[in-house]
Design a protein around this motif. Structure first.
Motif, PDB file in Angstrom:
ATOM      1  N   SER A   1      36.969 -26.170  17.460  1.00 22.60           N
ATOM      2  CA  SER A   1      36.327 -25.129  16.658  1.00 22.60           C
ATOM      3  C   SER A   1      37.358 -24.109  16.188  1.00 22.60           C
ATOM      4  O   SER A   1      38.467 -24.026  16.715  1.00 22.60           O
ATOM      5  CB  SER A   1      35.250 -24.414  17.473  1.00 22.60           C
TER       6      SER A   1
ATOM      7  N   GLY B   1      36.718 -24.074   9.483  1.00 22.93           N
ATOM      8  CA  GLY B   1      35.636 -24.606  10.296  1.00 22.93           C
ATOM      9  C   GLY B   1      34.577 -25.318   9.471  1.00 22.93           C
ATOM     10  O   GLY B   1      34.178 -24.835   8.406  1.00 22.93           O
TER      11      GLY B   1
ATOM     12  N   SER C   1      36.525 -29.209  12.577  1.00 19.57           N
ATOM     13  CA  SER C   1      37.386 -28.369  11.747  1.00 19.57           C
ATOM     14  C   SER C   1      38.406 -29.216  11.000  1.00 19.57           C
ATOM     15  O   SER C   1      38.717 -30.354  11.399  1.00 19.57           O
ATOM     16  CB  SER C   1      38.113 -27.321  12.598  1.00 19.57           C
TER      17      SER C   1
END
Length: 327
Positions: free
Chosen positions: A75, A177, A189
């Protein structure tokens, strides 16, 4: 593209280096052109030098990039309470293993044998959350969020393998993201990084011991698509991407029949690209995380007519152990 040529071998190298990725047909043209010179043995030396430039540049480049740009984390970092940008600091130690023609050193056979080379690397980096992105539902957060990335690395290049110096590199980039990890969905991502060496890398030294030398400015652009999910305290991470190697490069070839005759060819815009895949596990404790990652990198075009043991299409592997701390 700017070339400096000396002798018939240099003309052959020009033919090889003008085409991106040094495809098989250009390597064959190199061998034919070199064979027309005063010494047929230069044919093999020229071809090996170009193959070595491609192989070592990619091997060193892989040590600079490894797999995911943020170890153990798929992330984006995002922002904390009050909109404060979050910062994650990372460190990892790893190695890359690749194949290349072993032409450096006295008594090497002609054609050169294909050998394995291992490059250990220590890397430190950071990711700074800039944008939180959009939220469309409880499980879909962080859409188009943004992190800024930076890194510095030190690669140990063994003199026993023909390298002349170690390598310090630095890099910068960004991560966008797609999804921020939640209880039900994984983190996804996309990232791009540009890494550059602080100085040129050289292998071999034209003279009494080495019949050729390759020199290049290590420069890599890496693209990564990463997905990961925590199943506390353990998690899984994986991804795919591409590395593009470019920058200045030069080959020097010595004619075995004349110590004063040398062919030199240089290029400033020859690039080559290969796919990358990686996966690993991670362990999380509060804001501290450790990760173990393994990866694979594809090879390049086959070299038709080359009689050495080295196979340009051979793949490379890498592994690293990383830690991450978020502030």
């Amino acid at each position: 593209m700017k070339f400096l040529l000396r002798g018939s071998a240099g003309i052959a190298l020009l033919a090889c280096l003008t085409v991106e990725g040094a495809p098989a047909q250009e390597r064959e043209a190199l061998a034919i052109a070199c064979a027309a010179g005063p010494n047929p043995e230069v044919t093999f030396v020229c071809q090996e030098a170009v193959l070595a430039l491609e192989a070592f540049r990619a091997g060193v480049g892989l040590s600079m990039t490894q797999g995911t740009d943020v170890p153990g984390f798929a992330s984006t970092v995002g922002r904390g309470l009050g909109g404060r940008p979050l910062l994650t600091a990372t460190a990892r130690i790893g190695f890359s293993r690749f194949e290349a023609p072993d032409f450096a050193g006295p008594g090497r056979p002609l054609p050169a044998e294909g050998s394995s080379f291992v490059i250990p690397t220590v890397q430190a980096g950071f990711a700074l959350g800039v944008l939180d992105g959009f939220t469309t539902g409880p499980a879909t957060r962080g859409i188009l969020s943004l992190d800024l990335l930076g890194s510095v690395a030190f690669s140990v290049l063994s003199k026993g393998d023909g390298f002349r110096e170690n390598l310090l590199t630095y890099g910068f980039g960004a991560r966008v993201g797609i999804l921020k990890e939640s209880f039900t969905v994984p983190g996804v991502s996309l990232s791009v990084m540009r890494r550059q060496g602080s100085e040129d890398v050289s292998i071999g030294l034209v003279g009494d011991e080495d019949r050729a030398q390759v020199v290049f400015a290590p420069s890599v652009t890496s693209l990564r698509a990463t997905i990961g999910k925590d199943f506390l305290p353990l998690g899984l991470i994986g991804g795919i991407g591409f590395d593009r190697y470019d920058g200045d490069g030069e080959v020097r070839v010595l004619d075995p029949l004349s110590a004063s005759r040398e062919a030199v060819a240089s290029t400033s815009d020859w690039s080559s690209t290969r796919p990358i895949a990686y996966g690993g596990v991670q362990f999380t404790y509060l804001v501290f995380q450790t990760s173990l990652e393994l990866g694979w990198a594809g090879g390049f075009d086959d070299a038709e007519g080359y009689t050495g043991d080295y196979a340009p299409e051979s793949s490379a592997v890498f592994a690293n152990l990383g830690v991450r701390l978020t502030f």
